[in-house]
Design a protein around this motif. Structure first.
Motif, PDB file in Angstrom:
ATOM      1  N   ILE A 209      10.961   1.658   9.361  1.00  0.00           N
ATOM      2  CA  ILE A 209      11.126   2.767   8.420  1.00  0.00           C
ATOM      3  C   ILE A 209      10.217   2.516   7.212  1.00  0.00           C
ATOM      4  O   ILE A 209      10.182   1.403   6.674  1.00  0.00           O
ATOM      5  N   TYR A 210       9.513   3.562   6.770  1.00  0.00           N
ATOM      6  CA  TYR A 210       8.558   3.432   5.671  1.00  0.00           C
ATOM      7  C   TYR A 210       8.797   4.500   4.620  1.00  0.00           C
ATOM      8  O   TYR A 210       9.287   5.593   4.938  1.00  0.00           O
ATOM      9  N   CYS A 211       8.443   4.193   3.383  1.00  0.00           N
ATOM     10  CA  CYS A 211       8.275   5.258   2.396  1.00  0.00           C
ATOM     11  C   CYS A 211       6.786   5.575   2.335  1.00  0.00           C
ATOM     12  O   CYS A 211       5.956   4.869   2.931  1.00  0.00           O
ATOM     13  N   ILE A 212       6.423   6.634   1.649  1.00  0.00           N
ATOM     14  CA  ILE A 212       5.032   7.087   1.632  1.00  0.00           C
ATOM     15  C   ILE A 212       4.086   5.993   1.163  1.00  0.00           C
ATOM     16  O   ILE A 212       3.054   5.717   1.787  1.00  0.00           O
ATOM     17  N   THR A 213       4.436   5.333   0.047  1.00  0.00           N
ATOM     18  CA  THR A 213       3.528   4.332  -0.522  1.00  0.00           C
ATOM     19  C   THR A 213       3.373   3.117   0.388  1.00  0.00           C
ATOM     20  O   THR A 213       2.333   2.452   0.361  1.00  0.00           O
ATOM     21  N   ASP A 214       4.395   2.823   1.222  1.00  0.00           N
ATOM     22  CA  ASP A 214       4.283   1.705   2.174  1.00  0.00           C
ATOM     23  C   ASP A 214       3.085   1.887   3.097  1.00  0.00           C
ATOM     24  O   ASP A 214       2.429   0.918   3.489  1.00  0.00           O
ATOM     25  N   LEU A 215       2.831   3.133   3.464  1.00  0.00           N
ATOM     26  CA  LEU A 215       1.765   3.416   4.424  1.00  0.00           C
ATOM     27  C   LEU A 215       0.389   3.515   3.784  1.00  0.00           C
ATOM     28  O   LEU A 215      -0.609   3.666   4.479  1.00  0.00           O
ATOM     29  N   LEU A 216       0.327   3.449   2.458  1.00  0.00           N
ATOM     30  CA  LEU A 216      -0.955   3.567   1.760  1.00  0.00           C
ATOM     31  C   LEU A 216      -1.493   2.215   1.302  1.00  0.00           C
ATOM     32  O   LEU A 216      -2.568   2.139   0.728  1.00  0.00           O
ATOM     33  N   HIS A 217      -0.735   1.141   1.553  1.00  0.00           N
ATOM     34  CA  HIS A 217      -1.187  -0.205   1.194  1.00  0.00           C
ATOM     35  C   HIS A 217      -1.968  -0.831   2.345  1.00  0.00           C
ATOM     36  O   HIS A 217      -1.747  -0.493   3.514  1.00  0.00           O
ATOM     37  N   ASP A 218      -2.868  -1.749   2.008  1.00  0.00           N
ATOM     38  CA  ASP A 218      -3.604  -2.468   3.055  1.00  0.00           C
ATOM     39  C   ASP A 218      -2.662  -3.340   3.874  1.00  0.00           C
ATOM     40  O   ASP A 218      -2.762  -3.396   5.100  1.00  0.00           O
ATOM     41  N   ASP A 219      -1.750  -4.035   3.195  1.00  0.00           N
ATOM     42  CA  ASP A 219      -0.747  -4.845   3.883  1.00  0.00           C
ATOM     43  C   ASP A 219       0.519  -4.008   4.026  1.00  0.00           C
ATOM     44  O   ASP A 219       1.321  -3.891   3.103  1.00  0.00           O
ATOM     45  N   ILE A 220       0.670  -3.421   5.205  1.00  0.00           N
ATOM     46  CA  ILE A 220       1.761  -2.465   5.422  1.00  0.00           C
ATOM     47  C   ILE A 220       3.083  -3.198   5.591  1.00  0.00           C
ATOM     48  O   ILE A 220       3.174  -4.191   6.315  1.00  0.00           O
ATOM     49  N   LYS A 221       4.104  -2.683   4.907  1.00  0.00           N
ATOM     50  CA  LYS A 221       5.448  -3.213   5.041  1.00  0.00           C
ATOM     51  C   LYS A 221       6.406  -2.084   5.377  1.00  0.00           C
ATOM     52  O   LYS A 221       6.260  -0.968   4.877  1.00  0.00           O
ATOM     53  N   GLY A 222       7.366  -2.399   6.223  1.00  0.00           N
ATOM     54  CA  GLY A 222       8.375  -1.425   6.601  1.00  0.00           C
ATOM     55  C   GLY A 222       9.726  -2.089   6.709  1.00  0.00           C
ATOM     56  O   GLY A 222       9.848  -3.319   6.669  1.00  0.00           O
ATOM     57  N   TYR A 223      10.761  -1.264   6.856  1.00  0.00           N
ATOM     58  CA  TYR A 223      12.129  -1.778   6.949  1.00  0.00           C
ATOM     59  C   TYR A 223      12.563  -1.862   8.405  1.00  0.00           C
ATOM     60  O   TYR A 223      12.378  -0.921   9.185  1.00  0.00           O
ATOM     61  N   ILE A 224      13.152  -3.020   8.741  1.00  0.00           N
ATOM     62  CA  ILE A 224      13.762  -3.211  10.052  1.00  0.00           C
ATOM     63  C   ILE A 224      15.193  -3.688   9.831  1.00  0.00           C
ATOM     64  O   ILE A 224      15.592  -3.978   8.702  1.00  0.00           O
TER      65      ILE A 224
END
Length: 449
Positions: free
Chosen positions: A130-145
């Motif tokens: 799961i991502y928020c918008i800004t998560d997908l705009l970073h070079d190092d992508i982070k999401g919730y698991i």
């Protein structure tokens, strides 16, 4: 393609003499070479291959492999495409939504759905986050698991398909959302259910389909107060609905009799109703809320009732592939007494459509109505899907249909982000959630074929 569901497991030792280990059976089946590259999304790791005697479809990887692939160091499930010297793991499925500070409701009203879809990803061989918008705009992508029943933000690979579950229309019009859409387009990452469809757009697209026109309430775009008086001269009751509304919010119902105008209004807490002696008084009360956004004026249908309460049907439909739509589920939604909307957010209750219809009609008639409702829903999906822009992908529609006192169906609304709040206790993963993951798997593998 050589595809199989495969489990990715951490190697037992922290300092292995090798980084990748596969069973002897898999090595022989796919004629794997001594050196093998493991890939996930845009990341890869190459190492000499160790062979073990176990027979399961498991790939054992060191922490270095997990880190290189930007994956959490834990057992994971994937669909693998295997060639002589390459093991490609995927797909990586992203759900983009708003993040809350509330740990119990991390993603607002769709928190349980987010958990459910990650479970479905694991069951079907995909990595979900799961991502928020800004998560997908970073070079190092982070999401919730989910890790040990808690939400955890971790580094992830670049998603290969993204499902838009942003709640707010305002957010969908923000510069950050537009930047995310542009970024996904540049990366050639599909974004499905890209935005809400407004009510006027839906009506216009369906009204040109000749065989659907009889099922559409008479509707006009509200531009001036004459549009309201014209509608009331034709119909004893009308709805005034926000074109960007959802969950039955901010809908006005106006009923006219010989001496007065009755105004009903859906609020967050309770129904609101007032009487007005003249149209001038009515319009004065409506003027302030109506000037804030666009509205449609729509014929009010005298809906059939169940236990003296109006009801409608929510039909969830999903795209199976690039052409086919299927009906996944259908429920009857019965409104609260003295309420004219049946949305769950407004207190509506769910019932079996078959039970409700057989309470009102004989079995044969009930079955014919149900069949027509299902056919209408699929028809609506196909025509609406075909009429949207080429670069817009829709995979899920929530179709709201109702029947009048004569049993005739009517098209009430189409939702691109149907509610995910309801979850039957006896069902671990809903068919609608499985259908979303199935499409992601189809899309990923069709692109690779």
């Amino acid at each position: 393609m050589n595809l199989l569901n495969i489990k990715m497991e951490p190697l037992a030792t922290t300092k292995p003499p090798f980084h990748i280990c596969l069973s002897e059976e898999l090595v022989k089946r796919f004629s794997l070479s001594k050196d093998v590259t493991v890939r996930c999304s845009q990341h890869s790791f190459t190492s000499s291959l160790a062979v073990s005697p176990h027979k399961e479809n498991i790939i054992y990887c060191s922490k270095e492999v997990y880190d290189s692939l930007h994956l959490p160091y834990k057992p994971l499930h994937f669909t693998a495409q295997i060639t002589q010297n390459d093991v490609s793991l995927g797909p990586v499925i992203g759900i983009v939504t708003e993040i809350s500070a509330d740990e119990e409701a991390k993603f607002g009203s769709i928190t349980s759905f987010c958990y459910e879809i990650l479970q479905a990803c694991e069951e079907k061989g995909a990595f979900g986050a799961i991502y928020c918008i800004t998560d997908l705009l970073h070079d190092d992508i982070k999401g919730y698991i989910v890790n040990e029943d808690r939400w955890e933000q971790v580094a992830t690979p670049l998603p290969q398909i993204v499902h838009n579950r942003i709640h707010s229309r305002k957010t969908e019009h923000s510069s950050s959302f537009k930047e995310m859409v542009q970024w996904l387009t540049q990366k050639q990452i599909p974004l499905f259910n890209a935005h809400y469809l407004n009510k006027w757009f839906v009506f216009e697209r369906l009204a040109i389909i000749e065989h659907l026109k009889p099922y559409l309430p008479q509707t006009t775009l509200l531009r001036k107060k004459q549009d309201i008086t014209d509608a009331l001269s034709t119909h004893p009751a009308i709805f005034i609905k926000p074109i960007h509304g959802s969950q039955g919010k901010h809908i006005f119902k106006v009923t006219k009799d010989d001496h007065k105008y009755l105004l009903d209004y859906t609020t967050f807490t309770q129904p609101y109703n007032r009487e007005y002696e003249t149209f001038y008084d009515l319009f004065e009360a409506l003027y302030s809320p109506l000037k804030k956004q666009g509205f449609i004026v729509q014929q009010a249908i005298e809906l059939q009732t169940y236990k003296d309460c109006p009801f409608d049907f929510r039909l969830l439909c999903h795209k199976q592939n690039d052409l086919q739509w299927k009906l996944t589920s259908i429920v009857a939604r019965v409104s609260q007494p003295n309420n004219f909307v049946s949305n769950l957010a407004r207190g509506g209750e769910l019932y079996s459509p078959k039970m409700v219809l057989e309470h009102l009609y004989d079995q044969k008639h009930a079955k014919s109505i149900l069949t027509l409702l299902k056919e209408l829903a699929i028809d609506i999906c196909q025509h609406l899907d075909a009429s949207t822009a080429e670069d817009e992908l829709y995979v899920e529609f929530g179709i709201d249909l109702a029947i009048d006192r004569e049993g005739k169906p009517w098209i009430i609304e189409v939702n691109t982000k149907p509610s995910k709040q309801f979850q039957p206790e006896h069902i671990t993963t809903r068919p609608s959630t499985k259908a979303l993951v199935d499409y992601c798997l189809y899309s990923f593998h069709s692109d690779d074929s």
